[in-house]
Design a protein around this motif. Structure first.
Motif, short mmCIF file in Angstrom:
data_model
loop_
_atom_site.label_atom_id
_atom_site.label_comp_id
_atom_site.label_asym_id
_atom_site.label_seq_id
_atom_site.Cartn_x
_atom_site.Cartn_y
_atom_site.Cartn_z
N GLU A 90 5.48 25.99 -5.27
CA GLU A 90 4.50 25.23 -4.48
C GLU A 90 4.83 23.73 -4.51
OE1 GLU A 90 1.66 26.25 -2.52
OE2 GLU A 90 2.98 27.99 -2.62
N ASN A 137 -3.91 19.35 -3.87
CA ASN A 137 -4.19 20.79 -3.97
C ASN A 137 -5.33 21.14 -4.92
OD1 ASN A 137 -1.86 22.46 -2.48
ND2 ASN A 137 -0.97 20.60 -3.35
N SER A 154 -8.26 23.24 -3.40
CA SER A 154 -7.93 24.47 -2.67
C SER A 154 -7.09 25.47 -3.45
CB SER A 154 -7.19 24.11 -1.37
OG SER A 154 -5.99 23.40 -1.67
N ASN A 155 -6.63 25.11 -4.65
CA ASN A 155 -5.69 25.96 -5.36
C ASN A 155 -6.17 26.24 -6.79
OD1 ASN A 155 -3.43 27.24 -6.47
ND2 ASN A 155 -2.03 26.07 -5.18
#
Length: 656
Positions: A115, A180, A183-184
């Motif tokens: 990622e 992130n 959302s992660n």
């Protein structure tokens, strides 16, 4: 995967089972013994086993820390000791097969690496990419940068091996985390776990950590200036949230939280300096606080409000005022000049990293005036904390009486070094803690808080990681000055580019936090992009203003129409009421005339009508006749004044 990061994640997994920070290391110790087929360990010389641990798990354990773990293993019957030689008890060692846990950690780790690489390919300039190993090194470098926050009071500042990474990689990792975070959840939990593992690994560096454990109830905690500025919001939202979380936990533990008058003066002077600098619009390199104000878009009016609300803010946060004790008891007064020297030498040691430290004389000669003033104030405060303790050397947290909490690991380290020399012992509780170490003391005794506090800490550190460094700021200013001297930008644009938060954000993004990526050409590109963005923002704002004005105009017309309709309805109601009352008045007028005429005629016919009745009736008749002549005997002339009068009174009544 990277052995060190695996180790940190495993330490967190072990701690989650309810064991203490020393027992967390036992599975790693046993695994190393089995992997290397170790039979004996000489407790007087553990250098060989140190290398085995480093090779297997990537942890650079000091000998004292390794001996602590080995002794704990001996208590658990993993060894049988004979003349200082620890013989492995193979009957006791049943290796816990953690292959499943390691596999899960490995999958999460590889996912994060991929990622990050994907993020870098999308956001970094063409040609910038990093391998799996380089990103692992970058993650370690990020952790290692914050080692001293926890290990300032230990003999060694880090258990992590040497890790170096380019500034641009550290910046990209921090940027990735910030982008992130919401959302992660896999990312959040993984980074939180290795952060907790890192803290646990740092605690083993203390020869004896148990004195630090205990309730903070009735302990006097004094907060330093940067911590207070964070509470006020100067250092950004994430640092504010972290500071508030630490403060809340202190209050929950029933500690007494104070701010010294010396610190109050420094905070207010700091805010006043920021306000004056921002008013002039010419300083982003003058102080860290000014830079933070610019980066976080804190305006002059915001600072003025902070200053006006300062005392009420402290009261609402439960922070009380106190004074530094005076110097009346000479026996409690420390050598402040020696403490000053220790602090600046410690700053050099902590901040220069692998670079060779300079001599004390060279440090003093190059020390900026504003830095020296700040350190002198810190010396006065720390000297006061010693006097609060009244000469006692506490060996447990509950007996510490007073502690100064700072955001500077270098200051906490300096205080520790000075006290060890002053007290001639290493087991005393320091007078100065970092805020991160204090928060670690809180969650290590209350694991339910570990996730929350460490998540706040990671995000705060990552936001700090995407702020431009002092070196980058200086280079940026130099390049801007060149553009101004060449006539590429005027003075107004120069000042705007130095003090506008958007320009500073763009500086970080364009350079990836790395001064080496920032050149004269980069500055010119940034200026053009900034001006284009400002033009676009102005156009967008103008459209927004026009849209708002149109909306307000529509609302105004609707309101005016509504008011007009309401007035019309009220007038109709007043008109109807006026007509009714005016008709009633007219009919009363006619009735009185009829009665008076009837009485007058009756008095001529009937002698029994009294004289009084005749006089009253003729008088009323005369008055009505005069009134009739004055109104031309018109019904409308009687009704209209009454109608207008009633309407006016009725509308006035409704307006009230």
């Amino acid at each position: 995967m990277n052995r060190t990061i695996l180790s940190l994640a495993l330490l967190k997994v072990n701690w989650s089972k309810g064991v203490d920070y020393i027992d967390c290391f036992l599975p790693l110790l046993i695994s190393t013994i089995v992997a290397n087929k170790t039979e004996t360990i000489d407790i007087k010389d553990v250098s060989v086993f140190k290398k085995d641990i480093l090779k297997e798990y990537g942890l650079d354990l000091p000998s004292s820390a390794l001996i602590t773990i080995l002794n704990r293993a001996k208590k658990r019957d993993y060894f049988k000791a004979e003349n200082g030689i620890y013989h492995v008890n193979h009957d006791k060692i049943n290796l816990d097969d953690n292959s499943k846990v390691r596999s899960e950690i490995d999958r999460a780790y590889n996912y994060i690496i991929k990622e990050i690489q994907k993020f870098i390919s999308e956001h970094a300039p063409d040609g910038i990419s990093f391998s799996d190993d380089e990103i692992s090194e970058g993650l370690l470098a990020f952790l290692k940068k914050h080692d001293a926050d926890i290990s300032f009071g230990a003999g060694n500042l880090s258990i992590l091996p040497k890790a170096e990474a380019p500034e641009k990689l550290r910046y990209l990792i921090c940027w990735f985390v910030v982008e992130n975070w919401e959302s992660n959840p896999i990312l959040v939990n993984y980074l939180k776990d290795i952060s907790i593992g890192h803290a646990l690994s740092s605690l083993i560096l203390y020869d004896e950590f148990s004195p630090f454990k205990g309730k903070l109830e009735n302990l006097d905690i004094y907060l330093d200036t940067p911590f207070i500025l964070s509470l006020l919001g100067i250092n950004g939202e994430q640092r504010t949230l972290l500071s508030e979380e630490i403060l809340n936990q202190l209050k929950n533990d029933k500690a007494n939280v104070y701010i010294l008058q010396t610190t109050i003066n420094e905070v207010l002077n700091n805010l006043d300096s920021c306000k004056n600098t921002l008013k002039k619009g010419n300083g982003i390199a003058q102080s860290l606080s000014v830079r933070m104000c610019i980066e976080n878009n804190i305006r002059v009016e915001d600072i003025e409000q902070m200053m006006a609300d300062f005392y009420s803010k402290m009261e609402s946060l439960g922070i009380s005022e106190n004074q530094v004790p005076d110097y009346e008891d000479y026996d409690l007064v420390i050598d402040e000049e020696k403490l000053f020297d220790t602090i600046i030498e410690s700053y050099e040691y902590v901040n220069r990293g692998e670079k060779k430290p300079r001599t004390l004389e060279k440090i003093k000669n190059s020390l900026p005036d504003h830095i020296e003033r700040t350190i002198r104030r810190d010396v006065k405060v720390l000297s006061g904390i010693y006097r609060f303790r009244k000469g006692k050397i506490p060996i447990s947290i509950k007996d510490s009486k007073a502690i100064f909490v700072t955001t500077s690991s270098a200051l906490a380290f300096a205080s520790r070094v000075f006290e060890n020399k002053l007290n001639k012992r290493n087991d005393a509780i320091p007078t100065c803690f970092t805020d991160i170490f204090l928060s670690t003391l809180i969650w290590i005794q209350n694991p339910l808080l570990a996730d929350k506090i460490n998540k706040r800490r990671i995000l705060s550190d990552c936001y700090a990681g995407i702020s431009p460094s002092e070196e980058l700021i200086k280079q940026y200013e130099t390049e801007l000055k060149k553009l101004e001297e060449r006539g590429r930008i005027n003075n107004s644009t120069y000042l705007t580019l130095r003090t506008h938060h958007v320009a500073i954000q763009m500086l970080s993004t364009k350079s990836l936090g790395d001064p080496e990526l920032f050149s004269g050409e980069s500055t010119a590109q940034l200026v053009n992009q900034f001006l284009d963005r400002m033009t676009e923002e102005e156009r967008t704002k103008r459209i927004e203003v026009e849209s708002i004005n149109l909306s307000l105009q529509t609302q105004k017309e609707q309101l005016e129409n509504s008011i007009s309709i309401r007035k019309h309805r009220l007038n109709e109601r007043a008109e109807k009421l006026g007509v009714k009352i005016s008709n009633l008045v007219l009919w009363i007028f006619y009735l009185l005339m009829f009665i008076c005429l009837f009485v007058g005629i009756a008095s001529l016919i009937f002698k029994s009508v009294s004289l009084t009745a005749q006089i009253v009736s003729f008088s009323i008749l005369a008055l009505l006749t005069i009134f009739g002549f004055s109104h031309q005997f018109s019904a409308e002339s009687i009704r209209k004044p009454v109608l207008n009068y009633i309407k006016k009174k009725y509308l006035n009544f409704l307006e009230k």
